[in-house]
Design a protein around this motif. Structure first.
Motif, PDB file in Angstrom:
ATOM      1  N   VAL A 335      14.766 -12.793   8.250  1.00  9.21           N
ATOM      2  CA  VAL A 335      13.430 -12.277   8.783  1.00  9.21           C
ATOM      3  C   VAL A 335      13.088 -10.891   8.361  1.00  9.21           C
ATOM      4  CG1 VAL A 335      12.271 -12.195  10.916  1.00  9.21           C
ATOM      5  CG2 VAL A 335      13.635 -13.974  10.796  1.00  9.21           C
ATOM      6  N   LYS A 336      14.082 -10.032   8.416  1.00  6.26           N
ATOM      7  CA  LYS A 336      13.701  -8.455   8.138  1.00  6.26           C
ATOM      8  C   LYS A 336      13.262  -8.516   6.545  1.00  6.26           C
ATOM      9  CE  LYS A 336      17.364  -6.293  10.458  1.00  6.26           C
ATOM     10  NZ  LYS A 336      18.451  -5.469  10.314  1.00  6.26           N
ATOM     11  N   GLN A 337      14.180  -9.253   5.742  1.00  9.83           N
ATOM     12  CA  GLN A 337      13.660  -9.458   4.693  1.00  9.83           C
ATOM     13  C   GLN A 337      12.293  -9.667   4.151  1.00  9.83           C
ATOM     14  OE1 GLN A 337      15.688  -8.251   1.580  1.00  9.83           O
ATOM     15  NE2 GLN A 337      13.700  -8.365   0.906  1.00  9.83           N
ATOM     16  N   ASP A 338      11.931 -11.081   4.864  1.00  6.64           N
ATOM     17  CA  ASP A 338      10.522 -11.553   4.725  1.00  6.64           C
ATOM     18  C   ASP A 338       9.519 -10.358   5.190  1.00  6.64           C
ATOM     19  OD1 ASP A 338       8.475 -13.180   6.747  1.00  6.64           O
ATOM     20  OD2 ASP A 338       8.410 -13.351   4.387  1.00  6.64           O
ATOM     21  N   ARG A 339      10.030  -9.729   6.206  1.00  5.62           N
ATOM     22  CA  ARG A 339       8.927  -8.592   6.654  1.00  5.62           C
ATOM     23  C   ARG A 339       8.799  -7.527   5.622  1.00  5.62           C
ATOM     24  NH1 ARG A 339      10.309  -9.002  13.101  1.00  5.62           N
ATOM     25  NH2 ARG A 339       9.509 -11.193  13.362  1.00  5.62           N
ATOM     26  N   SER A 340       9.886  -7.137   5.140  1.00  2.00           N
ATOM     27  CA  SER A 340       9.828  -5.928   4.291  1.00  2.00           C
ATOM     28  C   SER A 340       8.947  -6.511   2.847  1.00  2.00           C
ATOM     29  CB  SER A 340      11.331  -5.614   3.831  1.00  2.00           C
ATOM     30  OG  SER A 340      11.485  -4.951   2.794  1.00  2.00           O
ATOM     31  N   ASP A 341       9.117  -7.932   2.496  1.00  2.58           N
ATOM     32  CA  ASP A 341       8.574  -8.398   1.303  1.00  2.58           C
ATOM     33  C   ASP A 341       7.245  -8.111   1.626  1.00  2.58           C
ATOM     34  OD1 ASP A 341      10.840 -11.015   0.570  1.00  2.58           O
ATOM     35  OD2 ASP A 341      10.948  -8.679   0.299  1.00  2.58           O
ATOM     36  N   ARG A 342       6.699  -8.602   2.876  1.00  4.12           N
ATOM     37  CA  ARG A 342       5.140  -8.518   3.244  1.00  4.12           C
ATOM     38  C   ARG A 342       4.667  -7.196   3.261  1.00  4.12           C
ATOM     39  NH1 ARG A 342       5.955 -12.491   8.260  1.00  4.12           N
ATOM     40  NH2 ARG A 342       3.925 -12.198   8.809  1.00  4.12           N
ATOM     41  N   LEU A 343       5.433  -6.151   3.747  1.00  3.08           N
ATOM     42  CA  LEU A 343       4.934  -4.810   3.648  1.00  3.08           C
ATOM     43  C   LEU A 343       4.925  -4.351   2.357  1.00  3.08           C
ATOM     44  CD1 LEU A 343       7.059  -3.638   6.827  1.00  3.08           C
ATOM     45  CD2 LEU A 343       4.686  -3.363   6.550  1.00  3.08           C
ATOM     46  N   HIS A 344       5.798  -4.678   1.670  1.00  7.82           N
ATOM     47  CA  HIS A 344       5.671  -3.916   0.129  1.00  7.82           C
ATOM     48  C   HIS A 344       4.609  -4.790  -0.596  1.00  7.82           C
ATOM     49  CE1 HIS A 344      10.080  -2.784   0.341  1.00  7.82           C
ATOM     50  NE2 HIS A 344       9.686  -1.911  -0.568  1.00  7.82           N
ATOM     51  N   ALA A 345       4.345  -5.938  -0.328  1.00  7.06           N
ATOM     52  CA  ALA A 345       3.029  -6.489  -1.099  1.00  7.06           C
ATOM     53  C   ALA A 345       1.625  -5.836  -0.433  1.00  7.06           C
ATOM     54  CB  ALA A 345       2.994  -8.050  -0.681  1.00  7.06           C
ATOM     55  N   LEU A 346       1.689  -5.485   0.697  1.00 10.26           N
ATOM     56  CA  LEU A 346       0.331  -4.667   1.353  1.00 10.26           C
ATOM     57  C   LEU A 346       0.630  -3.329   0.575  1.00 10.26           C
ATOM     58  CD1 LEU A 346      -1.701  -4.158   3.201  1.00 10.26           C
ATOM     59  CD2 LEU A 346       0.122  -3.639   5.039  1.00 10.26           C
ATOM     60  N   ALA A 347       1.629  -2.638   0.627  1.00  9.42           N
ATOM     61  CA  ALA A 347       1.919  -1.324   0.028  1.00  9.42           C
ATOM     62  C   ALA A 347       1.436  -1.245  -1.253  1.00  9.42           C
ATOM     63  CB  ALA A 347       3.372  -0.996   0.077  1.00  9.42           C
ATOM     64  N   ALA A 348       1.577  -2.307  -2.103  1.00  7.74           N
ATOM     65  CA  ALA A 348       1.284  -2.368  -3.642  1.00  7.74           C
ATOM     66  C   ALA A 348      -0.281  -2.575  -3.703  1.00  7.74           C
ATOM     67  CB  ALA A 348       1.880  -3.464  -4.573  1.00  7.74           C
ATOM     68  N   GLU A 349      -0.881  -3.057  -2.827  1.00  8.61           N
ATOM     69  CA  GLU A 349      -2.181  -3.506  -2.708  1.00  8.61           C
ATOM     70  C   GLU A 349      -2.923  -2.220  -2.442  1.00  8.61           C
ATOM     71  OE1 GLU A 349      -2.319  -7.530  -0.431  1.00  8.61           O
ATOM     72  OE2 GLU A 349      -3.701  -6.253   0.074  1.00  8.61           O
ATOM     73  N   SER A 350      -2.514  -1.649  -1.323  1.00 14.10           N
ATOM     74  CA  SER A 350      -3.089  -0.148  -0.630  1.00 14.10           C
ATOM     75  C   SER A 350      -2.877   0.824  -1.722  1.00 14.10           C
ATOM     76  CB  SER A 350      -2.226   0.205   0.699  1.00 14.10           C
ATOM     77  OG  SER A 350      -2.964   0.976   1.379  1.00 14.10           O
ATOM     78  N   GLN A 351      -1.705   1.008  -2.336  1.00 17.30           N
ATOM     79  CA  GLN A 351      -1.781   1.992  -3.374  1.00 17.30           C
ATOM     80  C   GLN A 351      -2.819   1.833  -4.418  1.00 17.30           C
ATOM     81  OE1 GLN A 351       2.360   2.888  -4.429  1.00 17.30           O
ATOM     82  NE2 GLN A 351       1.919   3.537  -6.525  1.00 17.30           N
ATOM     83  N   ALA A 352      -2.807   0.657  -4.791  1.00 16.95           N
ATOM     84  CA  ALA A 352      -3.709   0.311  -6.040  1.00 16.95           C
ATOM     85  C   ALA A 352      -5.132   0.751  -5.680  1.00 16.95           C
ATOM     86  CB  ALA A 352      -3.552  -1.179  -6.515  1.00 16.95           C
ATOM     87  N   ALA A 353      -5.429   0.307  -4.318  1.00 12.83           N
ATOM     88  CA  ALA A 353      -6.932   0.379  -3.875  1.00 12.83           C
ATOM     89  C   ALA A 353      -7.143   1.970  -3.990  1.00 12.83           C
ATOM     90  CB  ALA A 353      -6.943  -0.014  -2.652  1.00 12.83           C
ATOM     91  N   TYR A 354      -6.109   3.016  -3.455  1.00  8.15           N
ATOM     92  CA  TYR A 354      -6.082   4.380  -3.359  1.00  8.15           C
ATOM     93  C   TYR A 354      -6.300   4.885  -4.939  1.00  8.15           C
ATOM     94  CZ  TYR A 354      -5.641   9.154  -2.465  1.00  8.15           C
ATOM     95  OH  TYR A 354      -5.942  10.704  -2.522  1.00  8.15           O
ATOM     96  N   ALA A 355      -5.783   4.404  -5.970  1.00  8.62           N
ATOM     97  CA  ALA A 355      -5.437   5.026  -7.086  1.00  8.62           C
ATOM     98  C   ALA A 355      -6.839   4.569  -7.798  1.00  8.62           C
ATOM     99  CB  ALA A 355      -4.384   4.308  -7.969  1.00  8.62           C
ATOM    100  N   ARG A 356      -7.470   3.475  -7.732  1.00  6.47           N
ATOM    101  CA  ARG A 356      -8.617   3.220  -8.321  1.00  6.47           C
ATOM    102  C   ARG A 356      -9.708   3.728  -7.779  1.00  6.47           C
ATOM    103  NH1 ARG A 356      -6.062  -2.435  -8.360  1.00  6.47           N
ATOM    104  NH2 ARG A 356      -5.218  -2.701 -10.512  1.00  6.47           N
ATOM    105  N   ARG A 357      -9.727   4.351  -6.581  1.00  7.65           N
ATOM    106  CA  ARG A 357     -10.896   5.148  -6.032  1.00  7.65           C
ATOM    107  C   ARG A 357     -11.092   6.163  -7.042  1.00  7.65           C
ATOM    108  NH1 ARG A 357      -9.299   3.654  -0.877  1.00  7.65           N
ATOM    109  NH2 ARG A 357      -8.811   5.882  -0.331  1.00  7.65           N
ATOM    110  N   TRP A 358     -10.031   6.702  -7.822  1.00  6.49           N
ATOM    111  CA  TRP A 358     -10.041   7.988  -8.501  1.00  6.49           C
ATOM    112  C   TRP A 358     -10.183   7.794  -9.721  1.00  6.49           C
ATOM    113  CZ3 TRP A 358      -9.842  12.909  -6.334  1.00  6.49           C
ATOM    114  CH2 TRP A 358      -9.659  12.904  -5.033  1.00  6.49           C
ATOM    115  N   LEU A 359     -10.405   6.501 -10.422  1.00  2.43           N
ATOM    116  CA  LEU A 359     -10.482   6.221 -11.937  1.00  2.43           C
ATOM    117  C   LEU A 359     -11.908   6.756 -12.167  1.00  2.43           C
ATOM    118  CD1 LEU A 359      -8.920   2.699 -12.483  1.00  2.43           C
ATOM    119  CD2 LEU A 359      -7.963   5.338 -12.667  1.00  2.43           C
TER     120      LEU A 359
END
Ligand code: SF4
Length: 435
Positions: A335-359
């Protein structure tokens, strides 16, 4: 003497080994780039998670294998917490606790190479981006945290010493100083003078020419909206690393974190009100004892609303000696691993959204290293003030320089922005500011 110094773990560990390397170099010793040339090896270990303990032991064995004749000194949190086991590892001849670390350079008599001044000797090991130890230890008691156990009570370095160190490093070619500590925001509290980090930052900006100043991890409860007025000086990098650990108030209470959803939101609003779209990054723990699926969902939804520019995600690791390790409601590893995976997916999305605001915009990049070469040129890598990792292929190696660059595209796989350096003629000028 030939000595190799190495760190694992947090920026504070790296700052301590950088300072040790400079002190040893200034004393005439040769600081080697690889262990196999060394007579002495110093490893600054980490124990923040069980994985970090394993890495500390594994690296000790690897260093001994690379340099069987070298004498290894272990220091850092793993050495502090398990001195007996640490001293039994192959090649280890001494173990120094965290409190002895700053005096390590004095263990070896000054030697050899006196044809250069200490400053020139220290220059050999100075970095483009230097981590600066500001304080050590912590007086908080977050229930999962072993660092506060390993590092002891909060203690601040004298401001004069910090300002002098940054002034010296800037003279040696450092382009960015990163202030670091175990509990950076508590700077000055141990001296009964209240929070003094803002005053320290102001002194550094007033009394040194350091082109860029960055802050490492800050506990949210130490900051007030007025703290962000410091960012009127554009040498201060608009990047805040604010460990949240969980986005659920019930979990935060079990962690004994002195923040809440509401307080954290207010703080981010205050920061964003004073800086144009700062990079806000964070740490999150997945699977803290007692974390139900409902608590996790609440946390995930809260985190998604914060628009983080980056996240470090840790699966909860019970550390003997912490209150959380004795708590009931341990979360199953799967369950810990599953939650970590879901957080990583959210982190990648959030990071990309931030970076794209600066393109499409132009920002100065501090080029730190050449990560490779292609038939078209050198693959240069560096960071913008708001901590976007930037990469470009150019016919010149740009390391240790700052140049403006246009942000062209975001490479999601590499987690970096592809940029075009705006160089009028040839390689850029040294030490251009943030402006
Ligand atoms: S503030 Fe909490 S997490 Fe940070 S070092 Fe102190 S006890 Fe550990």
């Amino acid at each position: 003497m030939k000595v190799y110094v190495r760190a694992l773990g947090c920026r504070l560990n790296y700052a301590e080994m950088d300072a040790l390397a400079r002190a040893l170099a200034a004393n005439g010793h040769v600081v080697t780039d690889s262990p196999d040339e060394a007579e002495q090896i110093v490893l600054n270990t980490c124990a923040v998670t069980q994985d970090a303990v394993h890495s500390s032991r594994k690296l000790t064995r690897q260093l001994h294998k690379a340099a069987p004749e070298a004498a290894i000194t272990l220091t850092g949190c793993y050495a502090q917490l398990a001195p007996a086991v640490a001293s039994g590892l192959p090649g280890v001849i001494s173990v120094a606790g965290n409190q002895e670390k700053d005096a390590l350079a004095g263990r070896w008599e000054p030697a050899g190479d006196f044809d250069l001044e200490p400053l020139q000797r220290a220059a050999r090991v100075a970095r483009t981006r230097a981590f600066i130890k500001v304080q050590d230890g912590c007086d908080n008691a977050c229930t999962f945290c072993i660092t506060t156990v390993a590092r002891g009570e909060g203690r601040s370095r004298p401001a004069d010493a910090i300002v002098a160190e940054i002034g010296l490093l800037t003279a040696l070619g450092c382009r960015e100083a990163v202030l670091t500590g175990v509990h950076l925001g508590s700077y000055g509290l141990d001296e009964g003078r209240g929070h003094q980090l803002a005053a320290l930052i102001r002194r550094i900006l007033d009394e040194t020419d350091v082109p860029r100043l960055r802050l490492s991890s800050l506990e949210p409860w130490d900051l007030t909206p007025e703290f962000f007025d410091l960012w009127r000086d554009d040498r201060l990098c608009p990047h805040l690393h604010l460990p949240l650990q969980s986005g659920c108030d019930a979990t935060l209470r079990r962690m004994a974190r002195r923040t809440s959803q509401a307080a954290f939101c207010d703080l981010l609003a205050a920061a964003r009100g004073r800086m144009p779209d700062p990079a806000i990054t964070t740490d999150v723990i997945a699977g803290f004892p007692g974390e139900t699926e409902a608590e996790f969902e609440e946390s995930l939804a809260f985190i998604a609303r914060q628009g983080f520019a980056g996240m470090h995600i840790f699966r909860y690791s019970p550390r003997a000696g912490t209150p959380a390790a004795r708590m009931r409601g341990a979360v199953d590893e799967a369950v810990k691993q599953d939650r970590s995976d879901r957080l990583h997916a959210l982190a990648a999305e959030s990071q990309a959204a931030y970076a794209r605001r600066w393109l499409g915009r132009e920002l100065p990049v501090l080029w730190e290293q050449v990560a490779g070469a292609t038939e078209d040129g050198f693959l240069n890598v560096g960071y913008t003030p708001n901590y976007l990792r930037a990469a470009c292929v150019h016919n010149a190696a740009l390391s240790h320089t700052v140049s403006r660059a246009r942000l062209d595209s975001y490479d999601e796989d590499a987690g970096q922005v592809r940029v075009t350096p705006l160089l009028d003629d040839g390689p850029p000028a040294q030490g251009a500011g943030n402006g």
